[in-house]
Motif scaffolding. Sequence first.
Motif, PDB file in Angstrom:
ATOM      1  N   VAL A 162       0.838  -1.112   0.027  1.00  0.00           N
ATOM      2  CA  VAL A 162      -0.048   0.214   0.013  1.00  0.00           C
ATOM      3  C   VAL A 162       0.989   1.298   0.064  1.00  0.00           C
ATOM      4  O   VAL A 162       0.653   2.284  -0.612  1.00  0.00           O
ATOM      5  CB  VAL A 162      -0.965  -0.037   1.169  1.00  0.00           C
ATOM      6  CG1 VAL A 162      -1.565   1.143   1.353  1.00  0.00           C
ATOM      7  CG2 VAL A 162      -1.971  -1.109   0.893  1.00  0.00           C
ATOM      8  N   CYS A 163       2.029   1.232   0.886  1.00  0.00           N
ATOM      9  CA  CYS A 163       2.789   2.199   1.040  1.00  0.00           C
ATOM     10  C   CYS A 163       3.369   2.646  -0.428  1.00  0.00           C
ATOM     11  O   CYS A 163       3.768   3.967  -0.808  1.00  0.00           O
ATOM     12  CB  CYS A 163       3.852   2.311   2.070  1.00  0.00           C
ATOM     13  SG  CYS A 163       3.272   2.353   3.753  1.00  0.00           S
ATOM     14  N   ALA A 164       3.826   1.648  -1.031  1.00  0.00           N
ATOM     15  CA  ALA A 164       4.585   1.682  -2.469  1.00  0.00           C
ATOM     16  C   ALA A 164       3.651   2.306  -3.444  1.00  0.00           C
ATOM     17  O   ALA A 164       3.948   2.937  -4.048  1.00  0.00           O
ATOM     18  CB  ALA A 164       5.032   0.279  -2.879  1.00  0.00           C
ATOM     19  N   ILE A 165       2.354   1.809  -3.172  1.00  0.00           N
ATOM     20  CA  ILE A 165       1.401   2.198  -4.200  1.00  0.00           C
ATOM     21  C   ILE A 165       1.130   3.713  -3.998  1.00  0.00           C
ATOM     22  O   ILE A 165       1.101   4.634  -5.197  1.00  0.00           O
ATOM     23  CB  ILE A 165      -0.177   1.441  -3.930  1.00  0.00           C
ATOM     24  CG1 ILE A 165       0.023  -0.001  -4.620  1.00  0.00           C
ATOM     25  CG2 ILE A 165      -1.289   2.030  -4.843  1.00  0.00           C
ATOM     26  CD1 ILE A 165      -1.205  -0.804  -4.304  1.00  0.00           C
ATOM     27  N   VAL A 166       0.960   4.051  -2.700  1.00  0.00           N
ATOM     28  CA  VAL A 166       0.786   5.576  -2.560  1.00  0.00           C
ATOM     29  C   VAL A 166       1.849   6.625  -2.969  1.00  0.00           C
ATOM     30  O   VAL A 166       1.794   7.371  -3.889  1.00  0.00           O
ATOM     31  CB  VAL A 166       0.485   5.814  -1.023  1.00  0.00           C
ATOM     32  CG1 VAL A 166       0.441   7.344  -0.858  1.00  0.00           C
ATOM     33  CG2 VAL A 166      -0.958   5.063  -0.674  1.00  0.00           C
ATOM     34  N   GLY A 167       3.158   5.975  -2.680  1.00  0.00           N
ATOM     35  CA  GLY A 167       4.164   6.828  -2.989  1.00  0.00           C
ATOM     36  C   GLY A 167       4.495   6.833  -4.391  1.00  0.00           C
ATOM     37  O   GLY A 167       5.054   7.666  -4.939  1.00  0.00           O
TER      38      GLY A 167
END
Length: 386
Positions: free
Chosen positions: A351-356
């Motif tokens: 999820v963090c990779a997607i947002v970033g």
Amino acid sequence: MDSIMSKLRNLDAYPKINEDFYSRTLSGGVITLASSVVMLLLFFSELRLYLHAVTETKLVVDTSRGETLRINFDVTFPALPCSILSLDAMDISGEQHLDVKHDIIKKRLDTHGNVIEARQDGIGAPKIEKPLQRHGGRLEHNETYCGSCYGAEASDDDCCNSCEEVREAYRKKGWALSDPDLIDQCKREGFLQSIKDEDGEGCNIYGFLEVNKVAGNFHFAPGKSFQQSGVHVHDLQVFQKESFNVSHRINRLAFGEYFPGVVNPLDGVQWTQVAPSGTYQYFIKVVPTVYTEVSGHTIQSNQFSVTEHFKSGEVGRLQSLPGVFFFYDLSPIKVTFTEEHNSFLHFLTNVCAIVGGVFAVSGILDSFIYHGQRAIKKKMEIGKFS
């Protein structure tokens, strides 16, 4: 106190841009809205993957011993009547199951494939009145019937009260029944006439076999099987036919229970015989398979691959037994499928990779559009004053 606060501000590794320098644009708003939608879609996609189990596959050596193998089958023979069709199974350990009748259902089919009659194999033999007794006379009033086995009795107390029992006694002796009309039970039951009446019919046979977990074969063939001088043969003379059509359709063939994702390559396979007579052979490699569900429930089953071969026979000589043979062998390698959920940390990292990632790409796109618009506007202004 003010000096301490000032020193802390100087340590700030994340300097903030004064709001007076912010420039909000229409293109930036559109890109922000689009990137938010993309982030939401990717988030829900990742959430769905997290909530659903993934399957991990491994190959291990099969060390199981003393187990049995369940073979589920459903085969249709459009040109072979049920009355002459039999099922045998044998393996390399020497165990044999000849003329298997338990757990087997046969359906008589007409020329259009419609069901005429369905019954468990071995049940439903016709009754006969005043048959020949073993002592040679006819059955009298209040006398217990005990028919002759025509020399095939295993003991003095054996009785053969139907044509099927005489044929079974002959099979155990390893004898062929050449002329059923010479057998009182067969003659009175109209054995040959019933075969003639069923000429042109088909048969759907289905059920299951429980065999040793070793290499072996099972086959569908006309006639009753028996051992003669150590050779497996079928009594075909009784049917007074020169050839047998073993065209067939395999509706289902599975080694073991169903598990998610299993593919049985012979399901729905159909073969039509062109030669007058012959043997159709399937050579099957069975791969033991263990499927463990996310709940912990384990399914012990098998997968298999197959090759096919047809061996033609000469009319009138029947050098090879007409029928459909399934030769199976077991692989020493076992496949294990394990259902499991991804860890929450893995989900959070994605999820963090997607947002970033979306934020970075949309920022680059917004910057490109913003500076492009400014450059075009500046050139247009220069063009006005030149």
